[in-house]
Design a protein around this motif. Structure first.
Motif, mmCIF file in Angstrom:
data_model
loop_
_atom_site.group_PDB
_atom_site.id
_atom_site.type_symbol
_atom_site.label_atom_id
_atom_site.label_comp_id
_atom_site.label_asym_id
_atom_site.label_seq_id
_atom_site.Cartn_x
_atom_site.Cartn_y
_atom_site.Cartn_z
ATOM 1 N N PRO A 1 45.985 26.487 10.585
ATOM 2 C CA PRO A 1 46.191 25.040 10.426
ATOM 3 C C PRO A 1 47.353 24.519 11.281
ATOM 4 O O PRO A 1 47.271 23.404 11.810
ATOM 5 C CB PRO A 1 46.489 24.873 8.931
ATOM 6 N N ILE A 2 48.393 25.320 11.458
ATOM 7 C CA ILE A 2 49.519 24.919 12.313
ATOM 8 C C ILE A 2 49.058 24.868 13.768
ATOM 9 O O ILE A 2 49.398 23.935 14.508
ATOM 10 C CB ILE A 2 50.724 25.884 12.152
ATOM 11 N N PHE B 1 29.240 30.846 5.724
ATOM 12 C CA PHE B 1 29.410 32.189 6.289
ATOM 13 C C PHE B 1 28.071 32.836 6.612
ATOM 14 O O PHE B 1 28.035 33.871 7.266
ATOM 15 C CB PHE B 1 30.228 33.068 5.334
ATOM 16 N N LYS B 2 26.965 32.244 6.177
ATOM 17 C CA LYS B 2 25.633 32.724 6.572
ATOM 18 C C LYS B 2 25.334 32.357 8.023
ATOM 19 O O LYS B 2 24.485 32.966 8.648
ATOM 20 C CB LYS B 2 24.541 32.114 5.680
ATOM 21 N N TYR B 3 26.014 31.341 8.543
ATOM 22 C CA TYR B 3 25.719 30.814 9.876
ATOM 23 C C TYR B 3 26.788 31.126 10.898
ATOM 24 O O TYR B 3 26.524 31.134 12.097
ATOM 25 C CB TYR B 3 25.522 29.298 9.796
ATOM 26 N N THR B 4 28.008 31.313 10.449
ATOM 27 C CA THR B 4 29.130 31.629 11.333
ATOM 28 C C THR B 4 30.114 32.502 10.562
ATOM 29 O O THR B 4 30.341 32.285 9.377
ATOM 30 C CB THR B 4 29.834 30.356 11.841
ATOM 31 N N ARG B 5 30.677 33.480 11.244
ATOM 32 C CA ARG B 5 31.645 34.343 10.561
ATOM 33 C C ARG B 5 32.976 33.634 10.353
ATOM 34 O O ARG B 5 33.810 34.098 9.584
ATOM 35 C CB ARG B 5 31.875 35.614 11.390
ATOM 36 N N ASN B 6 33.173 32.518 11.007
ATOM 37 C CA ASN B 6 34.460 31.829 10.949
ATOM 38 C C ASN B 6 34.297 30.333 10.739
ATOM 39 O O ASN B 6 34.733 29.532 11.571
ATOM 40 C CB ASN B 6 35.238 32.101 12.243
ATOM 41 N N PRO B 7 33.702 29.920 9.626
ATOM 42 C CA PRO B 7 33.467 28.485 9.448
ATOM 43 C C PRO B 7 34.749 27.663 9.323
ATOM 44 O O PRO B 7 34.764 26.499 9.723
ATOM 45 C CB PRO B 7 32.622 28.406 8.176
ATOM 46 N N MET B 8 35.814 28.260 8.811
ATOM 47 C CA MET B 8 37.058 27.493 8.708
ATOM 48 C C MET B 8 37.594 27.160 10.096
ATOM 49 O O MET B 8 38.019 26.030 10.354
ATOM 50 C CB MET B 8 38.092 28.248 7.887
ATOM 51 N N LEU C 1 33.535 15.904 9.138
ATOM 52 C CA LEU C 1 32.700 17.102 9.119
ATOM 53 C C LEU C 1 33.558 18.355 9.261
ATOM 54 O O LEU C 1 33.371 19.337 8.538
ATOM 55 C CB LEU C 1 31.652 17.045 10.237
ATOM 56 N N GLY C 2 34.513 18.321 10.177
ATOM 57 C CA GLY C 2 35.415 19.454 10.359
ATOM 58 C C GLY C 2 36.206 19.762 9.106
ATOM 59 O O GLY C 2 36.320 20.921 8.693
ATOM 60 N N PHE C 3 36.761 18.709 8.484
ATOM 61 C CA PHE C 3 37.487 18.905 7.221
ATOM 62 C C PHE C 3 36.575 19.479 6.147
ATOM 63 O O PHE C 3 36.945 20.401 5.424
ATOM 64 C CB PHE C 3 38.092 17.588 6.717
ATOM 65 N N TYR C 4 35.373 18.933 6.042
ATOM 66 C CA TYR C 4 34.445 19.379 4.998
ATOM 67 C C TYR C 4 34.088 20.859 5.163
ATOM 68 O O TYR C 4 34.149 21.626 4.197
ATOM 69 C CB TYR C 4 33.173 18.527 4.991
ATOM 70 N N ILE C 5 33.731 21.255 6.370
ATOM 71 C CA ILE C 5 33.368 22.660 6.606
ATOM 72 C C ILE C 5 34.554 23.572 6.331
ATOM 73 O O ILE C 5 34.421 24.609 5.674
ATOM 74 C CB ILE C 5 32.838 22.842 8.048
ATOM 75 N N THR C 6 35.732 23.184 6.800
ATOM 76 C CA THR C 6 36.928 24.003 6.592
ATOM 77 C C THR C 6 37.253 24.154 5.110
ATOM 78 O O THR C 6 37.435 25.272 4.608
ATOM 79 C CB THR C 6 38.130 23.397 7.339
ATOM 80 N N PHE C 7 37.319 23.031 4.395
ATOM 81 C CA PHE C 7 37.747 23.098 2.998
ATOM 82 C C PHE C 7 36.677 23.658 2.072
ATOM 83 O O PHE C 7 36.998 24.362 1.111
ATOM 84 C CB PHE C 7 38.246 21.736 2.523
ATOM 85 N N SER C 8 35.410 23.413 2.347
ATOM 86 C CA SER C 8 34.375 24.000 1.495
ATOM 87 C C SER C 8 34.303 25.512 1.707
ATOM 88 O O SER C 8 34.047 26.266 0.771
ATOM 89 C CB SER C 8 33.015 23.343 1.720
ATOM 90 N N SER C 9 34.569 25.970 2.923
ATOM 91 C CA SER C 9 34.605 27.409 3.185
ATOM 92 C C SER C 9 35.825 28.050 2.534
ATOM 93 O O SER C 9 35.736 29.153 1.989
ATOM 94 C CB SER C 9 34.598 27.669 4.692
#
Length: 167
Positions: free
Chosen positions: A27-28, A98-105, A62-70
């Protein structure tokens, strides 16, 4: 697919470079790149997009949603979300994004930066978003992959073969 084995050695790289591995929280890093996008946007060619505010807000959200839901998925599975100490992972999370990307955050953070880039004229993102992806890939993801292989072994290797690192 990436070929990562537990015998990966970072010794080939300088000690200064390895000093940065998993030391700066992503995040930094994202905030630093967001600052760079805003700071340098006046120095690059500007592309005016129709509805750029709406498009950029969509990508930022969208970026926030994917990051925080992951991240919430990690919490739900009761495993560490601390990117500084990937060796403390207790469970391999492979559902949700994580089914679609190993690094969704990290993908969510990159999508957030794309949104900021669109708002600031798009061209700036062609420079800083790939730099962000490269930095996170080298200093965060690769060391995390080594730690996951040590912890989860073949289960993680199988996951790596099925799911891409980014998208």
């Amino acid at each position: 697919m990436e070929n990562i084995s537990p015998s990966i050695s970072f010794k080939r790289n300088s000690s200064t470079m390895m000093f940065l591995s998993t030391k700066i929280p992503p995040p930094i890093v994202t905030i630093v790149f967001a600052f760079l996008i805003f700071y340098f946007s006046d120095y690059f060619f500007y592309i005016a997009l129709p509805f750029k505010e709406f498009i950029s807000i969509f990508f930022v959200l969208l970026g926030f949603y994917i990051t925080f839901s992951s991240a919430r998925n990690f919490k739900k599975k009761e495993t560490t979300i601390n990117p500084i100490k990937p060796s403390e992972a207790t469970k391999l999370v492979i559902d949700g994004y994580f089914k679609y990307t190993r690094n969704p955050m990290y993908l969510g953070m990159a999508i957030f930066l794309i949104g900021l880039s669109i708002y600031n004229g798009l061209i700036i993102g062609l420079i800083f978003v790939p730099l962000f992806v490269a930095y996170i890939s080298f200093f965060q993801i690769k060391p995390e992959e080594v730690a996951m292989i040590k912890i989860f072994g073949n289960e993680y290797r199988t996951y790596m073969q099925k799911v891409r690192r980014w998208i």
